[in-house]
Design a protein around this motif. Structure first.
Motif, PDB file in Angstrom:
ATOM      1  N   VAL A 166       0.658  -1.402  -0.035  1.00  0.00           N
ATOM      2  CA  VAL A 166      -0.096  -0.052  -0.019  1.00  0.00           C
ATOM      3  C   VAL A 166       0.749   1.231  -0.016  1.00  0.00           C
ATOM      4  N   LYS A 167       0.405   2.381  -0.950  1.00  0.00           N
ATOM      5  CA  LYS A 167       1.186   3.620  -0.825  1.00  0.00           C
ATOM      6  C   LYS A 167       0.236   4.533  -0.378  1.00  0.00           C
ATOM      7  N   THR A 211       0.527   8.544  -0.250  1.00  0.00           N
ATOM      8  CA  THR A 211       1.198   9.755  -0.500  1.00  0.00           C
ATOM      9  C   THR A 211       0.838  11.162  -0.182  1.00  0.00           C
ATOM     10  N   VAL A 249      -2.916  10.790  -1.641  1.00  0.00           N
ATOM     11  CA  VAL A 249      -3.205   9.952  -2.733  1.00  0.00           C
ATOM     12  C   VAL A 249      -2.894   8.335  -2.341  1.00  0.00           C
ATOM     13  N   GLN A 250      -4.061   7.699  -2.253  1.00  0.00           N
ATOM     14  CA  GLN A 250      -3.641   6.257  -2.054  1.00  0.00           C
ATOM     15  C   GLN A 250      -3.770   5.414  -3.318  1.00  0.00           C
ATOM     16  N   ASP A 251      -3.283   4.229  -3.388  1.00  0.00           N
ATOM     17  CA  ASP A 251      -3.000   3.269  -4.572  1.00  0.00           C
ATOM     18  C   ASP A 251      -3.731   1.930  -4.416  1.00  0.00           C
ATOM     19  N   MET A 252      -4.585   1.779  -3.364  1.00  0.00           N
ATOM     20  CA  MET A 252      -5.124   0.337  -2.990  1.00  0.00           C
ATOM     21  C   MET A 252      -6.558   0.416  -3.097  1.00  0.00           C
ATOM     22  N   ASP A 253      -7.008   1.262  -3.900  1.00  0.00           N
ATOM     23  CA  ASP A 253      -8.819   1.582  -3.862  1.00  0.00           C
ATOM     24  C   ASP A 253      -9.455   1.345  -2.527  1.00  0.00           C
ATOM     25  N   GLU A 288      -9.141   7.779  -4.982  1.00  0.00           N
ATOM     26  CA  GLU A 288      -7.823   7.804  -4.254  1.00  0.00           C
ATOM     27  C   GLU A 288      -7.275   8.882  -3.666  1.00  0.00           C
ATOM     28  N   ARG A 289      -8.126   9.885  -3.734  1.00  0.00           N
ATOM     29  CA  ARG A 289      -7.551  11.399  -3.178  1.00  0.00           C
ATOM     30  C   ARG A 289      -8.527  11.959  -2.211  1.00  0.00           C
ATOM     31  N   SER A 346      -5.219   5.847   4.898  1.00  0.00           N
ATOM     32  CA  SER A 346      -6.131   5.172   4.111  1.00  0.00           C
ATOM     33  C   SER A 346      -5.983   3.598   4.729  1.00  0.00           C
TER      34      SER A 346
END
Lengths: 115, 110
Positions: free
Chosen positions: B2-3, B5, B24-28, B72-73, B93
């Motif tokens: 998981v990221k 940012t 912002v996260q990238d894991m939905d 994501e934001r 997140s």
């Protein structure tokens, strides 16, 4: 309201010794607990978690113990290293029927490693 | 992995300015959170969101607002920055059940 706390704001240990960081919680309905590590200038980093149906869980050099009878959580770090120096937080999640059921955090224990 | 940012590590703003902190996260993940962290006070929840365009007040929402236009934001807005909003701001997140944090934004209001 419910709260999560830590017994000591600072813990100093010798390098190579085992560290034990404690946390007391008050919400008996909490079903999930997490330990985070926060190094200086960084965000908290997930270390290990445990569900309320467990008493113990082990990771790499870390063990979390949960005593539901006295509502106590501990994090044990084996063979403490300089890189373990950080603030450690416990967090609990109480049951909520959906939605953004968030986490309640303790104030943290600063682990200091003596050479 | 998981990221999460956060757009800035350090920010210095003047009193009265409108400030935007982006995350912002990238894991939905559906759930996102904004906390502030102050010495001796630990992590305090400002706002959270459990879906796009949905938001809920946390423990200390006064002086802040949020925006969640995309999953994501999650943005934190200081409508008119004040010196007592100088703090470390942390975005998180949450999957089910663990939460992951960004690296934090240290905001100084002068």
């Amino acid at each position: 309201g419910e709260s999560v706390g830590l017994h000591l704001p600072t813990l100093s240990v010798q390098e190579g010794d085992n560290s034990i960081i404690n946390c007391a919680y008050s919400n008996s309905a909490s079903d999930y607990f997490i330990w985070y590590k926060q190094e200086s200038g960084k965000g908290p980093q997930f270390i290990i978690d445990i569900r309320s149906n467990m008493d113990k869980r082990q990771g790499q050099r870390v063990t979390v113990l949960l005593n539901k009878t006295v509502k106590h959580l501990s994090l044990q770090i084996a063979a403490t290293q300089p890189g373990d120096s950080a603030v450690y937080f416990c967090a609990e999640k109480g049951y909520a029927g959906g939605g953004a059921d968030g986490l309640t955090f303790g104030k943290g224990t600063h682990l200091i490693i003596q050479p | 992995d998981v990221k999460v940012t956060q757009s800035s590590r350090y920010l210095v703003k003047r009193t009265g300015e409108k400030v935007f902190l982006e995350c912002v996260q990238d894991m939905d993940h559906e759930n996102m959170f904004w906390y502030r962290q102050d010495p001796g006070l630990g992590l305090r929840l400002i706002y959270f969101s459990y879906d796009v365009k949905m938001k809920e007040k946390g423990d200390i929402p006064e002086g802040y607002s949020v925006s969640r236009e995309k999953k994501e934001r999650f943005s934190l807005i200081l409508e008119s920055a004040s010196t007592n909003q100088t703090s470390m701001y942390l975005c998180a997140s949450r999957g089910r059940p663990e939460a992951f944090f960004g690296q934090g934004t240290r905001l100084t209001v002068v």
